[in-house]
Motif scaffolding. Structure first.
Motif, PDB file in Angstrom:
ATOM      1  N   SER A   8       7.557  55.643 -45.351  1.00  0.00           N
ATOM      2  CA  SER A   8       7.037  55.081 -44.104  1.00  0.00           C
ATOM      3  C   SER A   8       7.938  55.428 -42.927  1.00  0.00           C
ATOM      4  CB  SER A   8       6.941  53.553 -44.243  1.00  0.00           C
ATOM      5  OG  SER A   8       8.215  53.019 -44.530  1.00  0.00           O
ATOM      6  N   MET A   9       7.307  55.605 -41.765  1.00  0.00           N
ATOM      7  CA  MET A   9       8.043  55.649 -40.506  1.00  0.00           C
ATOM      8  C   MET A   9       7.387  54.567 -39.664  1.00  0.00           C
ATOM      9  SD  MET A   9       8.488  59.751 -40.067  1.00  0.00           S
ATOM     10  CE  MET A   9       9.417  59.648 -38.542  1.00  0.00           C
ATOM     11  N   ALA A  10       8.183  53.729 -39.046  1.00  0.00           N
ATOM     12  CA  ALA A  10       7.609  52.463 -38.593  1.00  0.00           C
ATOM     13  C   ALA A  10       8.369  51.888 -37.415  1.00  0.00           C
ATOM     14  CB  ALA A  10       7.649  51.475 -39.751  1.00  0.00           C
ATOM     15  N   PHE A  11       7.861  50.762 -36.939  1.00  0.00           N
ATOM     16  CA  PHE A  11       8.624  49.917 -36.024  1.00  0.00           C
ATOM     17  C   PHE A  11       9.046  48.652 -36.769  1.00  0.00           C
ATOM     18  CE2 PHE A  11       5.956  52.213 -32.874  1.00  0.00           C
ATOM     19  CZ  PHE A  11       6.978  52.773 -32.130  1.00  0.00           C
ATOM     20  N   ASP A  12      10.265  48.225 -36.528  1.00  0.00           N
ATOM     21  CA  ASP A  12      10.763  46.956 -37.076  1.00  0.00           C
ATOM     22  C   ASP A  12      11.187  46.052 -35.924  1.00  0.00           C
ATOM     23  OD1 ASP A  12      10.556  48.005 -39.656  1.00  0.00           O
ATOM     24  OD2 ASP A  12      12.682  48.523 -39.795  1.00  0.00           O
ATOM     25  N   ALA A  13      11.022  44.754 -36.123  1.00  0.00           N
ATOM     26  CA  ALA A  13      11.662  43.769 -35.235  1.00  0.00           C
ATOM     27  C   ALA A  13      12.483  42.857 -36.142  1.00  0.00           C
ATOM     28  CB  ALA A  13      10.624  42.980 -34.453  1.00  0.00           C
ATOM     29  N   ILE A  14      13.767  42.790 -35.880  1.00  0.00           N
ATOM     30  CA  ILE A  14      14.702  42.203 -36.839  1.00  0.00           C
ATOM     31  C   ILE A  14      15.476  41.055 -36.206  1.00  0.00           C
ATOM     32  CG2 ILE A  14      16.725  42.711 -38.277  1.00  0.00           C
ATOM     33  CD1 ILE A  14      15.755  45.752 -37.935  1.00  0.00           C
ATOM     34  N   GLU A  15      15.620  39.983 -36.949  1.00  0.00           N
ATOM     35  CA  GLU A  15      16.475  38.887 -36.503  1.00  0.00           C
ATOM     36  C   GLU A  15      17.516  38.619 -37.586  1.00  0.00           C
ATOM     37  OE1 GLU A  15      14.275  35.505 -35.116  1.00  0.00           O
ATOM     38  OE2 GLU A  15      16.098  34.270 -34.971  1.00  0.00           O
ATOM     39  N   ASP A  22      14.069  43.909 -30.200  1.00  0.00           N
ATOM     40  CA  ASP A  22      12.655  44.169 -29.957  1.00  0.00           C
ATOM     41  C   ASP A  22      12.200  45.154 -31.025  1.00  0.00           C
ATOM     42  OD1 ASP A  22      12.531  42.534 -27.726  1.00  0.00           O
ATOM     43  OD2 ASP A  22      13.248  44.138 -26.399  1.00  0.00           O
ATOM     44  N   LYS A  23      11.043  45.763 -30.830  1.00  0.00           N
ATOM     45  CA  LYS A  23      10.580  46.785 -31.772  1.00  0.00           C
ATOM     46  C   LYS A  23      11.525  47.981 -31.729  1.00  0.00           C
ATOM     47  CE  LYS A  23       5.582  46.053 -32.075  1.00  0.00           C
ATOM     48  NZ  LYS A  23       4.258  46.690 -32.025  1.00  0.00           N
ATOM     49  N   ILE A  24      12.124  48.296 -32.877  1.00  0.00           N
ATOM     50  CA  ILE A  24      12.961  49.494 -32.951  1.00  0.00           C
ATOM     51  C   ILE A  24      12.425  50.381 -34.074  1.00  0.00           C
ATOM     52  CG2 ILE A  24      15.045  48.386 -32.034  1.00  0.00           C
ATOM     53  CD1 ILE A  24      16.055  48.109 -34.914  1.00  0.00           C
ATOM     54  N   TRP A  82       6.815  46.070 -39.094  1.00  0.00           N
ATOM     55  CA  TRP A  82       7.354  44.993 -39.931  1.00  0.00           C
ATOM     56  C   TRP A  82       8.341  44.171 -39.121  1.00  0.00           C
ATOM     57  CZ3 TRP A  82      12.476  43.969 -41.457  1.00  0.00           C
ATOM     58  CH2 TRP A  82      12.615  42.963 -42.406  1.00  0.00           C
ATOM     59  N   SER A  83       8.250  42.863 -39.306  1.00  0.00           N
ATOM     60  CA  SER A  83       9.204  41.985 -38.637  1.00  0.00           C
ATOM     61  C   SER A  83       9.784  41.012 -39.660  1.00  0.00           C
ATOM     62  CB  SER A  83       8.498  41.222 -37.522  1.00  0.00           C
ATOM     63  OG  SER A  83       9.338  40.217 -37.017  1.00  0.00           O
ATOM     64  N   GLY A  84      11.087  40.835 -39.632  1.00  0.00           N
ATOM     65  CA  GLY A  84      11.726  39.975 -40.626  1.00  0.00           C
ATOM     66  C   GLY A  84      12.957  39.285 -40.078  1.00  0.00           C
ATOM     67  N   LYS A 275      25.497  48.121 -37.694  1.00  0.00           N
ATOM     68  CA  LYS A 275      24.800  47.926 -36.415  1.00  0.00           C
ATOM     69  C   LYS A 275      23.328  47.693 -36.707  1.00  0.00           C
ATOM     70  CE  LYS A 275      27.901  50.408 -33.280  1.00  0.00           C
ATOM     71  NZ  LYS A 275      28.021  51.493 -32.279  1.00  0.00           N
ATOM     72  N   PHE A 276      22.548  47.359 -35.679  1.00  0.00           N
ATOM     73  CA  PHE A 276      21.111  47.174 -35.870  1.00  0.00           C
ATOM     74  C   PHE A 276      20.425  48.513 -36.145  1.00  0.00           C
ATOM     75  CE2 PHE A 276      21.083  42.947 -33.622  1.00  0.00           C
ATOM     76  CZ  PHE A 276      20.436  42.264 -34.640  1.00  0.00           C
ATOM     77  N   GLY A 277      19.448  48.480 -37.071  1.00  0.00           N
ATOM     78  CA  GLY A 277      18.582  49.632 -37.294  1.00  0.00           C
ATOM     79  C   GLY A 277      19.344  50.890 -37.646  1.00  0.00           C
ATOM     80  N   THR A 278      18.932  52.014 -37.041  1.00  0.00           N
ATOM     81  CA  THR A 278      19.504  53.321 -37.378  1.00  0.00           C
ATOM     82  C   THR A 278      20.677  53.703 -36.473  1.00  0.00           C
ATOM     83  OG1 THR A 278      17.968  54.411 -35.868  1.00  0.00           O
ATOM     84  CG2 THR A 278      17.245  54.189 -38.151  1.00  0.00           C
ATOM     85  N   GLU A 279      21.109  52.771 -35.645  1.00  0.00           N
ATOM     86  CA  GLU A 279      22.090  53.078 -34.597  1.00  0.00           C
ATOM     87  C   GLU A 279      23.335  53.796 -35.137  1.00  0.00           C
ATOM     88  OE1 GLU A 279      22.698  49.537 -32.272  1.00  0.00           O
ATOM     89  OE2 GLU A 279      24.191  50.528 -30.990  1.00  0.00           O
ATOM     90  N   MET A 280      23.918  53.244 -36.220  1.00  0.00           N
ATOM     91  CA  MET A 280      25.134  53.851 -36.776  1.00  0.00           C
ATOM     92  C   MET A 280      24.847  55.224 -37.366  1.00  0.00           C
ATOM     93  SD  MET A 280      28.091  52.390 -36.572  1.00  0.00           S
ATOM     94  CE  MET A 280      29.136  52.882 -37.959  1.00  0.00           C
TER      95      MET A 280
END
Lengths: 307, 307
Positions: A8-15, A22-24, A82-84, A275-280
């Motif tokens: 999958s390639m997607a948007f995530d919103a993560i807490e 936001d959507k990353i 996906w949001s989680g 870090k959040f998401g793919t940042e690192m």
């Protein structure tokens, strides 16, 4: 050796306890690609996104040597979302939102140019979709790894069992290994699972490391004790991408080399969570990776003369 | 070097998914002694039991070279009794019964003959009782290790902080490290705890292995993946006994040697859980131990040339 990544390639919103996004950009294939790309730039991609997916990410993939001919862009539809939310124990998370969107009827297309696939990493998707990629490739890759999850064990166990017969290596977490085998102890679980098809099994245990089973041999690597685990999203995919990327780079499927692959995969995952998401992952330098692998060597290295 | 062991000697009644026992001999000092005795027979004991405690166990201790002059036998009272039940996840247990009996007013006596104590292992007890042993010894041992539990953090934190200032090495599990430090991530937790007194910290993670922190260095050893974990009672004490026994035998407190001690402790614990109570430990041969240590070497050993 060339590596084909499917997922999958997607948007995530993560807490997480440390903040929220936001959507990353996220998704299994995204993390696998960035991670494997540290090791090889002979890469191909099969995935599907909507018209909302950032074109600059796809352009960046091409710059990195990733062939995106197998990436379907459905301009009038939306990407998987996906949001989680994670709690203090980062091994557990609540899913808040799942919108399948383009992933709902994903029918993977293998471009004619994808003839020389040596290594195949099937990221988490419906097992029948994963199997269709294997069946549509003109020749069987020399190594096929597959990631899946408890969700598919609940609703598509027969599909999963079918694709498992065609793979070399299954990558799942400890709870999934218990569910799939019906055994609590992982050594017994591994025996049963390897009786279902794959000759290699990798069990991810999150902050507790990972186990590699190949035939009757076992290897264990810890996760590095980190001061901060900022966001565990994608850590498992990053691990799998590191493993397959390293194997494709070295083209050596011996147990000794698989051990090294697991250590590199763990090192990649340890960056992902900082870090959040793919940042690192996007910024990571190979020298930072080598430094971190040295930390793994240091943390488990001991010297005993057994009498 | 001589090793003094302080702790409870007791009766346990245990229920696990694999079966249940009547009252069997248990207690922290019991497990620590049997485990450490694999490495050294220059041992001394401080504990208290009632008249119901089997005299043949005490006789067996003497045969093994354990000086029991510091063992108080209160003929008209009853020994400490604990009963507990484990579920599938052997990391969790319910306490069914706790009868303190002789342990309720335990006032440890240091016999005059206990002058040359080099290594001291303080098993889980009320922290003020642990501290009283340190204070009553004619000279400070060269190495003092202490085990404690969340119960004392709840009701006697100031006592615990007081004795922690006088020890070299604290041995606790991951949840206890989190509670004691107020930090979730173990690397941060370790920093805080080592600021409270001990220069060495061992964090036990049950089936997930153990971490050793000494000054700014970290070492990790996994638990062996076992096909059966029959009864985890005493595994932590057996681990601690193996660590201290190995250190007393080798008399080397370097980080490199402490790593070996942790591996030997883990190997001892892996035997402990394979049968109920002390059954495996009582019979264990040194050659079986060496074989198991080799399994630890095999499971974590890998060879990477970091560039």
């Amino acid at each position: 050796m060339s590596l084909l990544v499917v997922g999958s390639m997607a948007f995530d919103a993560i807490e997480t306890p440390y903040g929220k996004t936001d959507k990353i950009v996220g998704g299994a294939a995204t993390y696998i690609c960035y991670s494997a790309n540290q090791f090889t730039n002979d890469m191909k991609l099969i995935a599907v996104v909507g018209g909302d997916f950032p074109k600059e990410i796809i352009a960046d993939y091409k710059t990195r040597g990733i062939n995106t001919e197998g990436l379907q862009i459905k301009e009038n539809e939306k990407s998987f979302f996906w949001s989680g939310k994670y709690h203090d124990n980062m091994n557990q998370r609540d899913t808040l939102v799942t919108e399948l969107n383009v992933l709902g009827d994903f029918d993977p297309i293998v471009p004619e140019s994808y003839t020389d696939v040596d290594y195949l990493m099937l990221g988490n998707l419906q097992p029948a979709v994963q199997e269709s990629v294997i069946d549509r490739l003109p020749k069987r890759p020399k190594f096929i790894a597959l990631d899946t999850m408890n969700f598919w064990m609940d609703i598509a166990m027969e599909e999963l069992k079918s694709v498992m017969k065609k793979i070399d290596c299954l990558i799942i977490n400890d709870e999934e290994a218990r569910q799939l085998s019906g055994e609590y102890h992982l050594k017994l679980a591994a025996k049963k699972i390897m009786g279902m098809g794959p000759n290699t099994l990798i069990i991810k245990k999150g902050e507790h490391g990972a186990l590699l089973f190949k035939e009757d041999k076992i290897f264990f690597t810890p996760a590095l004790p980190l001061e901060v685990v900022f966001d565990p999203t994608g850590a498992g995919d990053t691990f799998a991408g590191g493993v397959c990327g390293y194997l494709a780079q070295t083209d050596d499927l011996s147990f000794e080399n698989m051990k090294r692959a697991i250590v590199y995969g763990s090192a990649m995952a340890s960056f992902c969570v900082e870090k959040f998401g793919t940042e690192m992952l996007v910024e990571l330098k190979r020298s930072d990776l080598e430094d971190r692998v040295q930390e793994f060597v240091d943390i488990v290295n001991f010297d005993i003369l057994v009498s």
